[in-house]
Design a protein around this motif. Sequence first.
Motif, PDB file in Angstrom:
ATOM      1  N   VAL A   1      55.236  28.419  37.828  1.00 46.59           N
ATOM      2  CA  VAL A   1      54.626  27.675  38.686  1.00 46.59           C
ATOM      3  C   VAL A   1      53.735  28.814  39.615  1.00 46.59           C
ATOM      4  O   VAL A   1      52.687  28.540  39.968  1.00 46.59           O
ATOM      5  CB  VAL A   1      55.793  26.972  39.623  1.00 46.59           C
ATOM      6  CG1 VAL A   1      55.026  26.295  40.751  1.00 46.59           C
ATOM      7  CG2 VAL A   1      56.390  25.953  38.642  1.00 46.59           C
ATOM      8  N   LYS A   2      54.651  29.875  39.873  1.00 44.61           N
ATOM      9  CA  LYS A   2      53.694  30.853  40.778  1.00 44.61           C
ATOM     10  C   LYS A   2      52.616  31.208  40.091  1.00 44.61           C
ATOM     11  O   LYS A   2      51.589  31.450  40.924  1.00 44.61           O
ATOM     12  CB  LYS A   2      54.795  32.101  40.794  1.00 44.61           C
ATOM     13  CG  LYS A   2      54.290  33.166  41.876  1.00 44.61           C
ATOM     14  CD  LYS A   2      55.133  34.529  41.678  1.00 44.61           C
ATOM     15  CE  LYS A   2      54.744  35.253  40.343  1.00 44.61           C
ATOM     16  NZ  LYS A   2      55.787  36.021  40.122  1.00 44.61           N
ATOM     17  N   GLU A   3      52.403  31.546  38.841  1.00 53.40           N
ATOM     18  CA  GLU A   3      51.130  32.032  38.108  1.00 53.40           C
ATOM     19  C   GLU A   3      50.170  30.947  38.181  1.00 53.40           C
ATOM     20  O   GLU A   3      49.064  30.945  38.609  1.00 53.40           O
ATOM     21  CB  GLU A   3      51.666  32.432  36.593  1.00 53.40           C
ATOM     22  CG  GLU A   3      52.223  33.832  36.726  1.00 53.40           C
ATOM     23  CD  GLU A   3      51.808  34.794  37.412  1.00 53.40           C
ATOM     24  OE1 GLU A   3      50.482  34.787  37.822  1.00 53.40           O
ATOM     25  OE2 GLU A   3      52.477  35.501  38.314  1.00 53.40           O
ATOM     26  N   ALA A   4      50.771  29.703  38.068  1.00 50.03           N
ATOM     27  CA  ALA A   4      49.736  28.456  37.940  1.00 50.03           C
ATOM     28  C   ALA A   4      49.150  28.403  39.308  1.00 50.03           C
ATOM     29  O   ALA A   4      47.838  28.020  39.458  1.00 50.03           O
ATOM     30  CB  ALA A   4      50.375  27.241  37.590  1.00 50.03           C
ATOM     31  N   LEU A   5      49.853  28.356  40.428  1.00 46.60           N
ATOM     32  CA  LEU A   5      49.346  28.294  41.741  1.00 46.60           C
ATOM     33  C   LEU A   5      48.462  29.565  42.080  1.00 46.60           C
ATOM     34  O   LEU A   5      47.266  29.260  42.616  1.00 46.60           O
ATOM     35  CB  LEU A   5      50.555  28.394  42.898  1.00 46.60           C
ATOM     36  CG  LEU A   5      51.479  27.112  42.754  1.00 46.60           C
ATOM     37  CD1 LEU A   5      52.597  27.282  43.528  1.00 46.60           C
ATOM     38  CD2 LEU A   5      50.476  26.137  43.320  1.00 46.60           C
ATOM     39  N   ARG A   6      48.654  30.690  41.735  1.00 42.19           N
ATOM     40  CA  ARG A   6      47.852  31.809  41.674  1.00 42.19           C
ATOM     41  C   ARG A   6      46.525  31.203  40.964  1.00 42.19           C
ATOM     42  O   ARG A   6      45.459  31.510  41.557  1.00 42.19           O
ATOM     43  CB  ARG A   6      48.257  32.972  41.232  1.00 42.19           C
ATOM     44  CG  ARG A   6      49.076  33.866  41.973  1.00 42.19           C
ATOM     45  CD  ARG A   6      48.976  35.486  41.317  1.00 42.19           C
ATOM     46  NE  ARG A   6      49.805  36.364  42.004  1.00 42.19           N
ATOM     47  CZ  ARG A   6      50.665  37.105  41.468  1.00 42.19           C
ATOM     48  NH1 ARG A   6      51.067  37.148  40.310  1.00 42.19           N
ATOM     49  NH2 ARG A   6      51.223  37.978  42.259  1.00 42.19           N
ATOM     50  N   GLY A   7      46.720  30.850  39.888  1.00 44.27           N
ATOM     51  CA  GLY A   7      45.444  30.513  39.294  1.00 44.27           C
ATOM     52  C   GLY A   7      44.515  29.300  39.804  1.00 44.27           C
ATOM     53  O   GLY A   7      43.359  29.539  39.703  1.00 44.27           O
ATOM     54  N   VAL A   8      45.235  28.624  40.711  1.00 38.77           N
ATOM     55  CA  VAL A   8      44.297  27.705  41.350  1.00 38.77           C
ATOM     56  C   VAL A   8      44.193  28.123  42.938  1.00 38.77           C
ATOM     57  O   VAL A   8      43.523  27.402  43.769  1.00 38.77           O
ATOM     58  CB  VAL A   8      44.981  26.243  41.459  1.00 38.77           C
ATOM     59  CG1 VAL A   8      44.861  25.450  40.114  1.00 38.77           C
ATOM     60  CG2 VAL A   8      46.305  26.233  42.059  1.00 38.77           C
ATOM     61  N   GLY A   9      44.245  29.505  42.793  1.00 40.69           N
ATOM     62  CA  GLY A   9      43.684  30.260  44.310  1.00 40.69           C
ATOM     63  C   GLY A   9      44.485  29.937  45.524  1.00 40.69           C
ATOM     64  O   GLY A   9      44.499  30.090  46.666  1.00 40.69           O
TER      65      GLY A   9
END
Lengths: 112, 112, 112, 462, 462, 462
Positions: free
Chosen positions: C16-24
């Motif tokens: 989830v952390k990576e996914a959130l990074r992914g959306v800025g």
Amino acid sequence: MQLITAVIKPHMLDEVKEALRGVGISGMTATEVKGFGRQGGHTETYRGAEYQVDFVPKVKLEIVVDSQDVGKVTEAITAAAQTGKIGDGKIWVTPVDTLIRIRTGELNADAV
Amino acid sequence: MQLITAVIKPHMLDEVKEALRGVGISGMTATEVKGFGRQGGHTETYRGAEYQVDFVPKVKLEIVVDSQDVGKVTEAITAAAQTGKIGDGKIWVTPVDTLIRIRTGELNADAV
Amino acid sequence: MQLITAVIKPHMLDEVKEALRGVGISGMTATEVKGFGRQGGHTETYRGAEYQVDFVPKVKLEIVVDSQDVGKVTEAITAAAQTGKIGDGKIWVTPVDTLIRIRTGELNADAV
Amino acid sequence: MRRKVVAVSLVAMLGSLLLANPAVAQDAYEPTIQDFLDNTWIVIAAALVLFMQAGFALVEAGLTRAKNVANIMMKNLMDMAIAFIAFWAVGYAFAYGSDAGGFIGTDLFFLQDSSTYEGGLTLSTNFIFQVAFAGAAATIASGAMAERTKFYSYAVFSLVMSAFIYPVVVHFFWGGGIIADLQIGNAKFGDFAGSTIVHSAGGWAALMGAIFLGPRIGKYGPDGSVRPIIGHSMPLVITGVFILFIGWFGFNGGSELAADLYVADIAVTTGLAASAGAIGAVLAIAFKSGKPDVGMAGNGLLAGLVSITAGTGTITPLGAVITGFLGGVLVVLSVLFIDNKLKIDDPVGAISVHGVCGVWGTLAVGLFAHHGDAFVDAAFPLEDGTEYTSSGLFYGGGVNQLIVQLLGILIVAAWVLVTTGLLFAAIKATIGLRVSAEEEMEGLDILEHGAPGYGPDVSVLA
Amino acid sequence: MRRKVVAVSLVAMLGSLLLANPAVAQDAYEPTIQDFLDNTWIVIAAALVLFMQAGFALVEAGLTRAKNVANIMMKNLMDMAIAFIAFWAVGYAFAYGSDAGGFIGTDLFFLQDSSTYEGGLTLSTNFIFQVAFAGAAATIASGAMAERTKFYSYAVFSLVMSAFIYPVVVHFFWGGGIIADLQIGNAKFGDFAGSTIVHSAGGWAALMGAIFLGPRIGKYGPDGSVRPIIGHSMPLVITGVFILFIGWFGFNGGSELAADLYVADIAVTTGLAASAGAIGAVLAIAFKSGKPDVGMAGNGLLAGLVSITAGTGTITPLGAVITGFLGGVLVVLSVLFIDNKLKIDDPVGAISVHGVCGVWGTLAVGLFAHHGDAFVDAAFPLEDGTEYTSSGLFYGGGVNQLIVQLLGILIVAAWVLVTTGLLFAAIKATIGLRVSAEEEMEGLDILEHGAPGYGPDVSVLA
Amino acid sequence: MRRKVVAVSLVAMLGSLLLANPAVAQDAYEPTIQDFLDNTWIVIAAALVLFMQAGFALVEAGLTRAKNVANIMMKNLMDMAIAFIAFWAVGYAFAYGSDAGGFIGTDLFFLQDSSTYEGGLTLSTNFIFQVAFAGAAATIASGAMAERTKFYSYAVFSLVMSAFIYPVVVHFFWGGGIIADLQIGNAKFGDFAGSTIVHSAGGWAALMGAIFLGPRIGKYGPDGSVRPIIGHSMPLVITGVFILFIGWFGFNGGSELAADLYVADIAVTTGLAASAGAIGAVLAIAFKSGKPDVGMAGNGLLAGLVSITAGTGTITPLGAVITGFLGGVLVVLSVLFIDNKLKIDDPVGAISVHGVCGVWGTLAVGLFAHHGDAFVDAAFPLEDGTEYTSSGLFYGGGVNQLIVQLLGILIVAAWVLVTTGLLFAAIKATIGLRVSAEEEMEGLDILEHGAPGYGPDVSVLA
Ligand SMILES: Nc1ncnc2c1ncn2[C@@H]1O[C@H](COP(=O)(O)OP(=O)(O)O)[C@@H](O)[C@H]1O
Ligand SMILES: Nc1ncnc2c1ncn2[C@@H]1O[C@H](COP(=O)(O)OP(=O)(O)O)[C@@H](O)[C@H]1O
Ligand SMILES: Nc1ncnc2c1ncn2[C@@H]1O[C@H](COP(=O)(O)OP(=O)(O)O)[C@@H](O)[C@H]1O
């Protein structure tokens, strides 16, 4: 009523608590949390292997206050929690419909 | 939808959980927190030196419910968490725009 | 501004952390919590006696975002945290009146 | 460096209390190397037994909750300290002083001794070894009384236990009192290292303490349902078990009171019984609940040790394996029975491990006694004129040994149950025995001792 | 299996460093069983003393915060390792080598010895026992310097301490140096197992370290208020205390340097003083603050041990109880005084336990010395012609013993305070002694050693 | 108290299993005080070695995660219990029974012995010392297999390991089997206390176990990246290391199998090598990663101990320092290589500490063997007719000793790798070796043993 949520550096808790007392806050709820942000984490090494720690320890304060007190409370927190270094944290304010004191059933302002 | 946040005494958790089950609540999220309030803390002594502990252990419950259920839920909590002694805790109710069940993507009432 | 609160399975945190990074998303606050829900708990046995554990470990994420980002953020979380198994967790979105960066006093969008 | 003889002879001349010295009177007799070896070995064994105090502390701490951890450690530390002073002042005298009516000793207070050394163990050596046993006997109750007893009240109990109640038990048997005199046919009571004298004595005290205190809040539901209260640290428990295990080689091996070739035989039966006990308990609990419970495995190993303590010198390795294994099974059944049926709240299983298995181990001598030890005479003429058989029932020794074992057990039980009963009643009526409900809920560490056992930087809950 | 004599005689022939072997030269003299017994006992005693290192580590770890726990354990592990190598290379030589000016030893470097064995303890036996003491002396300061010292800087300190500063102290007395030569009337300095030589030496180093470092951040408020910093684990503390307790039977009992009947007498005074110390400290702190503090109870037991270490061979059991009890009371007063009045931050009370009680224990010999030990001559003619009295003031020995004790204490204090003072100043001026404020706040585990002492799955706070 | 001779002679008359008694047949020969001393010392040494089991448990527990802590402790407790029973029933017989083809022993099952005692160690003494080694050999694999092995499957492994695989290794050498017969020139295989026989054997089993299990979930990323899994408690690790350290004085010192003057020499080389190992590892890891890793320091000390175990009786102090230091450096390189290159997941570094350093230590004998011990003949005629040199390469002994060491290593490696390979394959094919992914993620404590190792009042995460 409003809920003020503040995420601060753990070692600033005492200062902030005193500051809040100073502006007449008689109650708050604190939670140990881990924060991810600009401050970034740090690298650790265990048995020769490096790894990244992204989440750093923070303390979250939740304070329900009368709407008119929001300003002074957020200012008190900001003033007390500020070190000027990245990672000082955030404050956010959200609306509260009702506040109840469990012991007495009192509502809102009376429940604070 | 509304979010009901209740801060209660740790040893009342079981009673409150059962009470919530009783009014048809099928889900909640609990957090160990420390509370500051009228209850005050207590003094401890370590190696002969006294010190004040302001924050006392509490449990925070977060329950997202259908707006129409708010009343019965807060009543259920109040009834179950009340010892009558100072420090029983607070309940506050805040508005929720959307609730999503991650597993299915269901929204709001269906997601509860 | 809006506050997105997500309760997820602990071992999904990294995804989830990576996914959130992914959306800025550049910041979030995580808390270890215990969840009660459909997933149910499990039975344990200690010295021959059985007992029920109702609360299972979860991680709660709190992310304050610009209202316009709510959709992509909740989608990112849902996508990343989904295992399809009961207990994947919830996301709820609540309004935020103000966000403050303690270090600078910046407000709202600038404070994110 | 060896000291000038003058020092010795000087010492021999001194009498009064202030001048007392355990080394008194070593001039008459010239100690042999065997004397040096025996005394050195027993001092080492004493250190091993004293180390068991740490084992008790850790087992009890691990099987209880974090909010009471400092209190438990403190109780185990202080009852050893109290036992040392009390046993020196009067306990040793009551136990080993000149016999009065088979009941109690009457001299050697403050280790005052006018006799001259004639070889064997010195008074100092005997004291340091026996005081370690006194500490163990006192601390057994600590676990059963955990998480709800006032600290000072516990201190009073442990003072009386190590100063009077336990020493009298010792006198009954090792001190040459009424139990030593027991005889049925040719069978005399046998308890080599203290299954009855130390462990069951401690177990009975633990039982009385748990009864007088009543269960911990929340242990039994209003509907009588049993609610497990989970111990906070298995690593502490098992570390404690390991310490008790190695300490037991001093406990049993040292009880030979000499550095001879039997010490190794004792070590073998001790180790085998402990191991069989752990295996027996794991199988029993896994059979009962489907899971190999870790704390029970530890209890089982200790049960095996307690069970072989009486017969370690007279039972064969195979007998030790059987005795220990059954002890391990027994401790599981006993813990469940005491918890579910009797509803007596014993957080660590002390009553089962030390009381029940102490009794079992003593009876086991009546069944498996094979060769002679310091107490059990393995060889005697039978009615039919035959000779040289073992006294154990399973070796054709008949039931005499079993009966005499039972008698010894009952005498100790009666004495300890009555005296500790009176003691706890007196404490309850005066300074009180149990902490307030509020204190019990918050934890004893903060309210009894001022601060939490785990600092504020360690997240543990009340 | 015993080895072919050829091996022995071979060994005897070898000289050069690479060929060095402590077993050297055992051909001349045929060792007796007493030699075997003595050497075996001292090796066992050495193992007990080495085990104390674990006790120190646990006591210090438990009395400090979780964020520094790995650093504390590491310091105690490494200063033992460093002491071993340093004491082997030069330390033992400085301590026990041929005397130069009563100040330092000059041979036996790398245990090179050309002399032939003529009974008693071998060089290896002496070394293994003495190196354990060196490790203890070095590690005492670790606790007082906890939670703020750079790891490498601490390593340098412990290297110099165990290689030079402590060995010289040992030479002063046990090595036959200036303190051994002290004499007032017939009274010669007595410190059987090291209240002064080991403990006060370590205590003075601890004092210097704490002063040079200054207090931990937040320990004293700007207004001079004292803020307790709670230790993170009492179970670790008390487990450490138990380990130190049993290790001390090797420390004091082994200092007899032989397996004779005095070893048990020593064990008795050691155990009694420790117990009385724990009781004294509990009463004192309960009187002071209303609560029987658990950490203080532990300090008290250690205080009793340190206090009896000098006189364990010459003081009676009753004298030991008094000496230990007063040591326990003293440690409480000292901890409070150093913390509240001197405002020197000693997280574990090392200065009080080892320094203050080391001094007290050494003086206690002047008061309670009753019978002779290896150093104190209990019998000598007095002015009035009377003979054979004890040298302790309370036994009519007059003040001579007390005075000579005081002189020895002062010599050691002067030497250690000056040398460690210079050492810490040098470290501070070069690689630095103290970690950065930021590191101190985050904890030494992560910044000094790379990772937290408790894993991410254990919730502990900085 | 010494027993009536009648008891002994009685015992001597008994034969059948139920009547078995290790003390059998002590009538013929009158034991000497040296016999008493030797046997007593070895029993004490055995207790020290058994204590090492606690050290293994703590090191393994500390280097793994909190969710598996009870499982690790339980494994170490139970494999000791299993080893005791298995080694008594058959293991000791396979190891030390009358030789069959240099491969295995064929009598002494259940310690049945018809021979008469003629001095030296009794059967009981030999057993209690050797069984402690068997427990160690079995438990080494536990660490490498941590956090993912089914409890019952591990129990089966440890049963077969201590009942058969390890005993055969022992027979190969100490039992007078094929390795004892190895000879190249005058050089015979030397492994004084078990670098190869105990440690590398355990290490090879650990290697096989880790391979058959595969890495823990999340240990290696899909991209092959290596992800450290942080141990949950350094205080447990270092406490365990200290316990292993002092236990090793029994392990190596007891292997002299007598209380003679060499025991102290052995203690010296043991302590020096351990210390040098810790220092070597700290320097190596600090050089590699910039930080003095605490767990690695512990591994280094253990590496030094394992490295000197073979040569403790034949290597000089300087040789021990070099051997230990290189062992410490080696363990760091090996851990990194196995983790990063081989990608074999060994959570505690058991393969490196016991396997790799066990091999190194055995080879070190070939390099540094200086004086004779029970196995290495230090003196023999060389081709050139010269005599009385050491067998180590660095002492002019040539390469023979090195080659014979290598052969012994290979034989043990082949035997253990093949047998444990078959064993793990069989377990995998039947009851299964590894827990389910879900269980592994939740932790073994709850699913294997029913409840968490740390109670609900202690906040630890899965
Ligand atoms: N968008 C966000 N939502 C919730 N919490 C946040 C958010 N951004 C930051 N935080 C919290 O605030 C802390 C500090 O933020 P960071 O960006 O590191 O520094 P700064 O506060 O100086 O901007 C973070 O550790 C996190 O706990
Ligand atoms: N204004 C507040 N905002 C948030 N939490 C509060 C507030 N006041 C009290 N609390 C929480 O409620 C708990 C109980 O409040 P307290 O004033 O001690 O007793 P009472 O609930 O009886 O008024 C506190 O420990 C704290 O966790
Ligand atoms: N009504 C609710 N309010 C707050 N948190 C909830 C609520 N229902 C569930 N949760 C949280 O979401 C987690 C998962 O919910 P659960 O019903 O078990 O499965 P699912 O998410 O698949 O519906 C719970 O463990 C709890 O932490």
